[in-house]
Design a protein around this motif. Structure first.
Motif, mmCIF file in Angstrom:
data_model
loop_
_atom_site.group_PDB
_atom_site.id
_atom_site.type_symbol
_atom_site.label_atom_id
_atom_site.label_comp_id
_atom_site.label_asym_id
_atom_site.label_seq_id
_atom_site.Cartn_x
_atom_site.Cartn_y
_atom_site.Cartn_z
ATOM 1 N N ASP A 109 0.812 -1.220 0.000
ATOM 2 C CA ASP A 109 0.000 0.000 0.000
ATOM 3 C C ASP A 109 0.851 1.278 0.000
ATOM 4 O O ASP A 109 0.366 2.341 -0.384
ATOM 5 N N LEU A 110 2.131 1.178 0.389
ATOM 6 C CA LEU A 110 2.994 2.369 0.298
ATOM 7 C C LEU A 110 3.165 2.769 -1.165
ATOM 8 O O LEU A 110 3.103 3.951 -1.521
ATOM 9 N N GLU A 134 1.106 1.900 -3.548
ATOM 10 C CA GLU A 134 -0.208 2.289 -4.052
ATOM 11 C C GLU A 134 -0.517 3.735 -3.675
ATOM 12 O O GLU A 134 -1.029 4.499 -4.492
ATOM 13 N N ALA A 135 -0.183 4.097 -2.427
ATOM 14 C CA ALA A 135 -0.425 5.472 -1.983
ATOM 15 C C ALA A 135 0.346 6.443 -2.881
ATOM 16 O O ALA A 135 -0.181 7.481 -3.299
ATOM 17 N N ALA A 136 1.591 6.090 -3.191
ATOM 18 C CA ALA A 136 2.409 6.979 -4.025
ATOM 19 C C ALA A 136 1.873 7.022 -5.454
ATOM 20 O O ALA A 136 1.867 8.072 -6.100
ATOM 21 N N ARG A 137 1.396 5.886 -5.952
ATOM 22 C CA ARG A 137 0.828 5.868 -7.302
ATOM 23 C C ARG A 137 -0.392 6.774 -7.381
ATOM 24 O O ARG A 137 -0.563 7.533 -8.325
ATOM 25 N N LEU A 138 -1.242 6.682 -6.340
ATOM 26 C CA LEU A 138 -2.437 7.534 -6.311
ATOM 27 C C LEU A 138 -2.042 9.002 -6.269
ATOM 28 O O LEU A 138 -2.735 9.863 -6.797
ATOM 29 N N ASP A 139 -0.923 9.283 -5.614
ATOM 30 C CA ASP A 139 -0.430 10.657 -5.551
ATOM 31 C C ASP A 139 0.209 11.077 -6.865
ATOM 32 O O ASP A 139 0.647 12.216 -7.005
ATOM 33 N N GLY A 140 0.309 10.140 -7.802
ATOM 34 C CA GLY A 140 0.870 10.484 -9.106
ATOM 35 C C GLY A 140 2.386 10.482 -9.135
ATOM 36 O O GLY A 140 2.992 11.029 -10.053
ATOM 37 N N VAL A 141 3.017 9.877 -8.128
ATOM 38 C CA VAL A 141 4.479 9.853 -8.091
ATOM 39 C C VAL A 141 4.973 8.835 -9.131
ATOM 40 O O VAL A 141 4.493 7.702 -9.173
ATOM 41 N N ILE A 183 11.101 5.946 -2.173
ATOM 42 C CA ILE A 183 10.395 5.006 -1.290
ATOM 43 C C ILE A 183 11.131 3.671 -1.227
ATOM 44 O O ILE A 183 11.563 3.251 -0.162
#
Lengths: 361, 300
Positions: B191-192, B194-201, B210
């Motif tokens: 999920d780390l 995934e969280a970054a992907r959602l943030d567009g990183v 990360i």
């Protein structure tokens, strides 16, 4: 405006369907809760909205734009995870700033301003320099929410965000989330397995079971008018008791026949032909009385539970058991014979074969 | 103060611990510490292999180092080999591990395939690469020719011989490092990312900001292990080049071997061995100073 529309959204893993054609429209500024038991497909549905899972069939629209196959970052959403998913090597500030720093051209001052504002709303200003391992569960949760807020997305997705917190903190955070939603006018899709969370938070609640949408409606609507036995027993604690009865038309109304009682239901029903039905009675719709007074039916008290000002009693009636709620001072003794009366204006009838609610006309 | 029965219990427990440690301690003493002490002692003497005569030389062997051009060349070769091989192998291993850290079909096969070179004995691997690098019939020159590139002399050219050994070492080490790094990658909660992907990183930024910080303890470990392996390089040089051509691949271990077993000058070989020990110790201290502080241990 931030409207989310799911049109027949389905998901299959290696040919095995897990979510079946979900149709759901989440209005702007609505707090939509997806609730259901584990494995019902609620998290998968949320992850499809997020773009973390491929949508096998159907369409997803955000603000009228088809984003069915768009990358997560192109959907203008933010998500708060059950595990918070904070970057453990970054401070709370950096956790909130990271996405903005790496993806937007916002000036540093604007990022600072947004983080300051979010931190103030969430009461975490004094924690910004700490790393996640120096924060409590509730504080981490706030940082995770802050990270979503600073992005200023169209839609907020929450995946069981309170389930790692203890009961007291959960109640507190529930209140906080409600306040945030109201104050900031957020559009939220929130997944939980906890029906109390669903009932207290949601403007509307969507109930899923085995990958299918069972019913969508305002919390009290679901409670008062469940569409089927699944919804009827899932919402409400303790759950609604279902008594197997036979339905017989009788003049302008119908007679509900149970081995221990017969009762008349006034008015027309959606279904007129005789057959098996389930009579759904919530604990507060049962009135207990001393055995010598006249009552609809009689039963034996199997078990009682004192829950503060009230008591719950489990009553055996032949092969059926049902729960009744009484004031604690009037709680019957275990083993006692009691009289039972149901609030017939409120009880629900379900088709015994399909589980579907029978509408009263 | 521990007295009476408690003291007796304590002594009994400690006695048992030493009893269990004894076999290892005996072996360590006999095959590690005693040789180190001996080599320090030898380095102050003139000792010839197979001769009983020993003459005290004082610091003469160490003074000889300063004027021994071949020593400096072999030290530079060792440093060059280590400083190119280890970072390159770790970079390859990291990219491989990231690529193989997915749930796609056939991943187990690819993981085994990339680990395979590790299982080949180094002498056998060396022989295979001698064939691969062969200027006339070697497949590598054939491949270069296919792309219209000039053929190289590889192991027979002092400009390319070390590079050739480095390429082979990267091939050999990458699979080993890949496996260790892959295990670390799989410890990162999904999920780390995934969280970054959602943030567009971007994938690159996720790797840099990360993945790498979160596997830094393992990276640190791999760097140290890599250094310890690479300064000991001897087998490839022995099999592939014998230190040549023109000492282009003569590394410290090979030079120690030459002095000790070819020229039978055990005293000078011991001096070189002590210098190698100091060199590696210094390098590891440097790595610890530079990277040690940047390592992020999860949950601390």
């Amino acid at each position: 405006m931030a409207e989310v529309v799911l049109q027949g959204v389905s998901k299959s893993y290696q040919g095995r369907p897990t979510v079946h054609g979900v149709d759901l429209a989440v209005a702007d500024r609505e707090f939509m809760v997806l609730v259901g038991p584990s494995g019902c497909g609620k998290s998968t549905t949320l992850r499809m909205v997020a773009g973390l899972e491929e949508i096998t069939a159907g369409r997803l629209l955000i603000d009228g734009r088809d984003v069915t196959h768009a990358e997560p970052q192109k959907r203008d959403i933010a998500m708060v995870f059950q595990s918070y998913a904070l970057y453990p090597h970054m401070t709370a500030y950096r956790n909130m700033a990271f996405g903005l720093l790496k993806t937007s051209k916002l000036p540093k001052a604007e990022i600072d301003r947004r983080i300051g504002e979010a931190a103030e709303i969430l009461h975490i200003t004094h924690l910004l320099e700490r790393k996640p391992n120096a924060l409590s569960g509730g504080e981490r949760q706030r940082v995770a929410i802050g990270r979503a807020l600073v992005r200023q997305p169209k839609v907020f997705l929450f995946d069981e965000p309170l389930s790692n917190l203890d009961a007291k903190l959960r109640t507190h955070m529930r209140g906080e989330l409600k306040r945030l939603h109201k104050e900031l006018g957020l559009t939220v899709i929130y997944v939980t397995h906890d029906q109390i969370e669903a009932m207290t938070l949601g403007t509307r609640v969507a109930i899923l079971s085995e990958g299918r949408l069972q019913q969508v409606g305002a919390p009290m609507d679901l409670y008062m008018r469940p569409a089927n036995t699944f919804v009827a027993t899932f919402i409400g604690s303790p759950e609604m008791s279902l008594l197997r009865c036979a339905l017989r038309p009788n003049g302008a109304g119908s007679v509900v026949h149970h081995p221990r009682f017969d009762t008349h239901i006034p008015g027309a029903l959606e279904r007129a032909e005789p057959g098996d039905i389930l009579l759904g009675v919530r604990p507060e719709e049962v009135t207990l009385s001393p055995p010598e007074t006249p009552a609809m039916a009689r039963g034996t008290v199997e078990r009682t539970e004192l829950i503060g000002s009230e008591a719950l009693a489990e009553i055996r009636m032949g092969d059926d058991r049902l729960m009744a709620r009484t004031p604690v001072m009037q709680a019957p003794d275990v083993g006692a014979e009691v009289g039972l009366s149901f609030d017939m204006a409120r009880v629900r009838l379900f088709d015994a074969a399909t589980g579907r609610a029978l509408a009263r006309l | 103060m521990v007295t009476g029965p408690a003291l007796r219990a304590h002594v009994r427990e400690a006695g048992l611990a030493y009893l269990l440690l004894a076999p290892s301690l005996v072996f360590l003493a006999a095959f590690t510490y005693w040789p180190i002490i001996r080599s320090v002692w030898f380095s102050f003497h003139d000792v010839m292999l197979g001769s009983d005569k020993i003459f005290f030389l004082g610091l003469e062997n160490y003074q000889r180092l300063w004027t021994d051009a071949l020593f400096w060349k072999s030290l530079a070769n060792t440093a060059f080999y280590t400083l190119v091989t280890i970072p390159s192998a770790i970079a390859c291993a990291l990219l491989l591990a990231v690529a193989l850290d997915s749930k796609l079909r056939g991943m187990t096969f690819y993981r085994s395939a990339f680990f395979y070179p590790v299982m080949i004995p180094s002498v056998a691997a060396g022989m295979v690469w001698v064939f691969l690098y062969a200027p006339g019939y070697g497949p590598i020159n054939h491949a270069l020719a296919l792309f219209g590139l000039p053929k190289l002399e590889w192991l027979y050219d002092s400009n390319t011989a070390m590079i050739a050994i480095i390429i082979m070492s990267i091939w050999k080490y990458s699979g080993y490092f890949m496996l260790i790094l892959l295990a670390a990658l799989q410890m990162i909660p999904s999920d780390l990312h995934e969280a970054a992907r959602l943030d567009g990183v971007s994938a690159w930024n996720r790797l840099i900001h990360i993945t790498i910080p979160l596997i830094s303890p393992t990276l640190y470990f791999v760097i140290i292990i890599g250094l310890l392996h690479s300064y000991q390089i001897f087998d490839y040089v022995y099999v592939m080049t014998q230190g040549g051509p023109a000492d282009a691949t003569n590394v410290l271990t090979f030079y120690i071997y030459q002095n000790g077993f070819q020229y039978q000058d055990i005293g000078y070989a011991s001096t070189l061995a002590n210098v190698l020990l100091l060199f590696v110790g210094g390098l590891i201290t440097l790595v610890a100073l530079v990277f040690g502080r940047r390592v992020h241990y999860l949950g601390r």
